[in-house]
Every structure is written in structure tokens, then in C-alpha cells.
Design a protein around this motif. Structure first.
Motif, mmCIF file in Angstrom:
data_model
loop_
_atom_site.group_PDB
_atom_site.id
_atom_site.type_symbol
_atom_site.label_atom_id
_atom_site.label_comp_id
_atom_site.label_asym_id
_atom_site.label_seq_id
_atom_site.Cartn_x
_atom_site.Cartn_y
_atom_site.Cartn_z
ATOM 1 N N ALA A 84 0.837 -1.209 0.000
ATOM 2 C CA ALA A 84 0.000 0.000 0.000
ATOM 3 C C ALA A 84 0.865 1.250 0.000
ATOM 4 O O ALA A 84 0.530 2.264 -0.636
ATOM 5 C CB ALA A 84 -0.925 -0.009 1.218
ATOM 6 N N GLU A 85 1.997 1.191 0.696
ATOM 7 C CA GLU A 85 2.918 2.334 0.727
ATOM 8 C C GLU A 85 3.500 2.594 -0.658
ATOM 9 O O GLU A 85 3.638 3.744 -1.084
ATOM 10 C CB GLU A 85 4.032 2.066 1.732
ATOM 11 N N ASN A 86 3.829 1.536 -1.389
ATOM 12 C CA ASN A 86 4.322 1.698 -2.756
ATOM 13 C C ASN A 86 3.294 2.385 -3.639
ATOM 14 O O ASN A 86 3.618 3.283 -4.425
ATOM 15 C CB ASN A 86 4.699 0.331 -3.350
ATOM 16 N N ILE A 87 2.045 1.973 -3.502
ATOM 17 C CA ILE A 87 0.971 2.573 -4.305
ATOM 18 C C ILE A 87 0.788 4.042 -3.920
ATOM 19 O O ILE A 87 0.628 4.915 -4.782
ATOM 20 C CB ILE A 87 -0.345 1.794 -4.131
ATOM 21 N N SER A 88 0.829 4.325 -2.614
ATOM 22 C CA SER A 88 0.627 5.702 -2.143
ATOM 23 C C SER A 88 1.719 6.632 -2.638
ATOM 24 O O SER A 88 1.450 7.763 -3.063
ATOM 25 C CB SER A 88 0.569 5.722 -0.607
ATOM 26 N N THR A 89 2.967 6.175 -2.595
ATOM 27 C CA THR A 89 4.058 7.027 -3.081
ATOM 28 C C THR A 89 3.997 7.178 -4.604
ATOM 29 O O THR A 89 4.386 8.215 -5.146
ATOM 30 C CB THR A 89 5.434 6.466 -2.666
ATOM 31 N N PHE A 90 3.500 6.141 -5.282
ATOM 32 C CA PHE A 90 3.346 6.235 -6.736
ATOM 33 C C PHE A 90 2.367 7.353 -7.098
ATOM 34 O O PHE A 90 2.560 8.078 -8.086
ATOM 35 C CB PHE A 90 2.845 4.904 -7.298
ATOM 36 N N PHE A 91 1.308 7.511 -6.263
ATOM 37 C CA PHE A 91 0.327 8.566 -6.501
ATOM 38 C C PHE A 91 0.759 9.894 -5.892
ATOM 39 O O PHE A 91 0.007 10.871 -5.932
ATOM 40 C CB PHE A 91 -1.041 8.156 -5.940
ATOM 41 N N TRP A 137 9.585 8.223 -9.578
ATOM 42 C CA TRP A 137 9.138 7.236 -8.596
ATOM 43 C C TRP A 137 10.015 5.996 -8.649
ATOM 44 O O TRP A 137 10.449 5.552 -9.719
ATOM 45 C CB TRP A 137 7.691 6.846 -8.865
ATOM 46 N N ALA A 138 10.287 5.439 -7.484
ATOM 47 C CA ALA A 138 11.024 4.175 -7.373
ATOM 48 C C ALA A 138 10.356 3.341 -6.293
ATOM 49 O O ALA A 138 9.686 3.875 -5.389
ATOM 50 C CB ALA A 138 12.489 4.432 -7.026
ATOM 51 N N THR A 139 10.513 2.043 -6.370
ATOM 52 C CA THR A 139 9.933 1.152 -5.374
ATOM 53 C C THR A 139 10.454 1.500 -3.981
ATOM 54 O O THR A 139 11.648 1.788 -3.809
ATOM 55 C CB THR A 139 10.293 -0.319 -5.684
ATOM 56 N N VAL A 140 9.565 1.489 -2.990
ATOM 57 C CA VAL A 140 9.973 1.754 -1.620
ATOM 58 C C VAL A 140 10.927 0.653 -1.171
ATOM 59 O O VAL A 140 10.690 -0.539 -1.423
ATOM 60 C CB VAL A 140 8.736 1.795 -0.689
ATOM 61 N N ASN A 141 12.008 1.062 -0.524
ATOM 62 C CA ASN A 141 13.019 0.104 -0.058
ATOM 63 C C ASN A 141 12.354 -1.048 0.697
ATOM 64 O O ASN A 141 11.516 -0.834 1.575
ATOM 65 C CB ASN A 141 14.014 0.820 0.849
ATOM 66 N N VAL A 142 12.747 -2.276 0.344
ATOM 67 C CA VAL A 142 12.126 -3.447 0.958
ATOM 68 C C VAL A 142 12.387 -3.491 2.464
ATOM 69 O O VAL A 142 11.665 -4.165 3.210
ATOM 70 C CB VAL A 142 12.639 -4.737 0.269
ATOM 71 N N GLY A 143 13.393 -2.756 2.927
ATOM 72 C CA GLY A 143 13.653 -2.681 4.352
ATOM 73 C C GLY A 143 12.486 -2.096 5.131
ATOM 74 O O GLY A 143 12.338 -2.356 6.338
ATOM 75 N N LYS A 144 11.655 -1.297 4.443
ATOM 76 C CA LYS A 144 10.468 -0.731 5.093
ATOM 77 C C LYS A 144 9.475 -1.819 5.494
ATOM 78 O O LYS A 144 8.647 -1.614 6.381
ATOM 79 C CB LYS A 144 9.784 0.278 4.158
ATOM 80 N N TRP A 145 9.550 -2.967 4.813
ATOM 81 C CA TRP A 145 8.683 -4.097 5.171
ATOM 82 C C TRP A 145 8.923 -4.488 6.629
ATOM 83 O O TRP A 145 7.969 -4.700 7.402
ATOM 84 C CB TRP A 145 8.964 -5.244 4.214
ATOM 85 N N SER A 146 10.194 -4.570 7.018
ATOM 86 C CA SER A 146 10.503 -4.930 8.409
ATOM 87 C C SER A 146 10.000 -3.859 9.368
ATOM 88 O O SER A 146 9.496 -4.172 10.457
ATOM 89 C CB SER A 146 12.010 -5.140 8.577
ATOM 90 N N SER A 147 10.115 -2.591 8.955
ATOM 91 C CA SER A 147 9.635 -1.495 9.811
ATOM 92 C C SER A 147 8.128 -1.600 10.016
ATOM 93 O O SER A 147 7.626 -1.433 11.137
ATOM 94 C CB SER A 147 9.983 -0.142 9.179
ATOM 95 N N TRP A 148 7.403 -1.884 8.941
ATOM 96 C CA TRP A 148 5.951 -2.007 9.050
ATOM 97 C C TRP A 148 5.555 -3.216 9.888
ATOM 98 O O TRP A 148 4.595 -3.156 10.671
ATOM 99 C CB TRP A 148 5.318 -2.089 7.668
ATOM 100 N N SER A 149 6.285 -4.324 9.731
ATOM 101 C CA SER A 149 5.974 -5.521 10.522
ATOM 102 C C SER A 149 6.160 -5.229 12.014
ATOM 103 O O SER A 149 5.345 -5.653 12.850
ATOM 104 C CB SER A 149 6.867 -6.689 10.099
#
Length: 281
Positions: free
Chosen positions: A226-233, A245-257
Motif C-alpha cells: 500500500a505504501e508503494n501505491i501511495s508514493t506512486f500517486f 518514482w522508485a519502489t519503496v526500499n524493501v527494508g520498510k517491510w521490516s519497519s511495518w511488521s
């Protein structure tokens, strides 16, 4: 109302002893998906508004301000129609405050982890007030899923331990800018603390089980999407997304978890939910 009729149906499903094999898997998976979608009601409506509103706003109202109005109206509607209780609203307001405080710090001049580039009259300390609802959406989902799927927790750690980990998770979002990022040490402690914890849920008429840690990781993954989609918009942007636009760093996945774990801890302390949590002696 149709949504209330759907709730009555989902919460009062009759036993289906004749279902077995592939047929049972398909039906249970279908109802699991429906219940998950229903649990995302606030998040779904809110993010639909994010994706549908033009960047220029609507009827002369800047986009960020319109999103704030929409989020408040959705929340009031859910309480008015009793889709959420007053106690649950209080918890969601707490998520909003916690999320907004994090936003203020992360977008401050000395940090600049991300930014909200558009104009808004409802900005406070440089952050649009609607942003807290993105965190509240996570809390709303967990609260609704707890009800829809009749969630129970087995072998939950003592509340004080879960609370300490939640505080450390939240604090690290601030302190890692000054004294180092200790998320993986905290994650290791979390792994040990929740290693035996199991979430019990009912998609149809039988209880199913999943490691609680796996649930945290999966929820974090979908928030990252959802964060990727939000930053895309262009709702907000990270520094590496300013030019293109670039894909949100996958490290953010750990932050969200980790943030999901913190949110789950707050929800788990609701009085009526505590009755469904088993803490081994």
C-alpha cells in the motif's frame, strides 16, 4: 444496511459438516478473503479516496484537506452505524496520535525521511493531519479482523513484556537517527518472545491456526505494498523518489511488521479482547 446484513451473515455462519477436501478449502478460503476485505473497510475506503482524489484537490479543497474530511466522516459513520464501538474509536484515536507524532519527527528539517509536498490548510508542524489516519487504518483493520475472524491468541507473552517490546519498537524509530538502528536486535527479542504464540481464527466453521509472527510479517507486507501505491500517486515521497518514482526500499517491510506488533499490543490491551488471549502461567 447492506454492510450490517453482511456482518450478521459473516458472524453467524452455520456449520457445514458435509464440506471436505478441496471444496472445504475453496469455501473457507473464499470466506477468509471476504472477512479480510470486510476488516479492511476503513482502510479500503480511505485509500480509495487517496487514489481517486486528483492532486489538485476537489471543489477548491486541497487534496490533503479533502482526505482529512473524508477520513473523519468515514470514522464517524462507522461509529454511528455501530460498526465500531466507542472504546475501539478511542484506541484508533491513540493510533492516530502515535502515528502523527512519528510523522512530525520523520518529516522535520533535521531528519527529512520523507515529505508531503502539496499545499494543505490542515498541516500542523509541516504534516497534514490526515496522515495519522494511515496508522489508524492499521489499528482499525486489526480490531475488525479480531471480531470478524473470532481471533484468539494462544501462548501470548506476559503483557508487561509485550508492552516493553512495543515501546522499544516505537522508540527505535526516533533514536536510530542518533544512536544507531537496533531494529534487528529488537526483532530478535521479539522472535523469542512470540516464538510459541499462535493466532487462532475461524474463516467458516472450524478454527484454524497460524504462527502469530507469520501474521505480523504478512500484514507488514501488505502495508508495504500500500505504501508503494501511495508514493506512486504522490501522497508523500521519499528522498529517492523526488525526481522519479522508485519502489519503496524493501527494508520498510521490516519497519511495518514491527509497527504492526506495536499496534497489535495496543489492541491486545482492550478489555474485551483480553478475554480471548491465553497467557501461559
Amino acid at each position: 444496511m447492506p454492510i450490517q446484513a453482511l456482518d450478521n451473515h459473516l458472524l453467524n455462519l452455520r456449520a457445514k459438516p458435509d464440506l471436505s477436501g478441496l471444496s472445504r478449502f475453496v469455501v473457507e478460503f473464499l470466506y477468509f478473503g471476504i472477512k479480510e476485505a470486510r476488516s479492511c473497510l476503513f482502510a479500503g475506503l480511505f485509500f480509495a479516496a487517496i487514489f481517486c482524489l486528483p492532486r489538485s484537490g476537489i471543489m477548491g479543497i486541497p487534496r490533503y484537506d479533502a482526505l482529512l474530511i473524508i477520513a473523519v466522516l468515514i470514522q464517524l459513520w462507522m461509529v454511528w452505524t455501530k460498526l465500531e464501538t466507542t472504546d475501539e474509536l478511542k484506541a484508533i484515536c491513540l493510533f492516530h496520535v502515535i502515528g502523527f507524532a512519528l510523522e512530525v519527527f520523520k518529516t522535520s528539517s533535521g531528519i527529512k525521511s520523507w515529505s508531503y509536498p502539496d499545499l494543505a490548510y490542515s498541516k500542523l508542524l509541516g504534516v497534514p493531519l490526515f496522515s495519522g489516519f494511515m496508522y489508524a487504518a492499521v489499528g482499525s483493520y486489526i480490531i475488525q479482523a479480531w471480531r470478524m475472524l473470532d481471533v484468539k491468541i494462544r501462548h501470548y507473552p506476559p503483557y508487561w513484556m509485550a508492552t516493553v517490546i512495543a515501546i522499544l519498537i516505537y522508540a527505535n524509530f526516533f533514536t536510530h537517527h542518533y544512536i544507531g538502528d537496533y531494529r534487528w536486535y529488537i526483532a530478535a527479542c521479539t522472535l523469542g518472545l512470540y516464538a510459541r504464540s499462535t493466532v487462532v481464527f475461524t474463516p467458516l466453521d472450524r478454527e484454524r491456526r497460524m504462527p502469530l509472527l507469520l501474521a505480523f510479517v504478512l500484514i507488514g507486507f501488505f502495508i508495504w505494498l500500500a505504501e508503494n501505491i501511495s508514493t506512486f500517486f504522490g501522497i508523500w515521497r521519499y528522498p529517492d523518489q523526488i525526481g522519479a518514482w522508485a519502489t519503496v526500499n524493501v527494508g520498510k517491510w521490516s519497519s511495518w511488521s514491527l509497527l504492526v506488533i506495536m499496534t497489535f499490543t495496543i489492541v491486545g490491551n482492550l478489555k474485551h479482547i483480553k478475554q480471548r488471549i491465553h497467557i501461559p502461567a
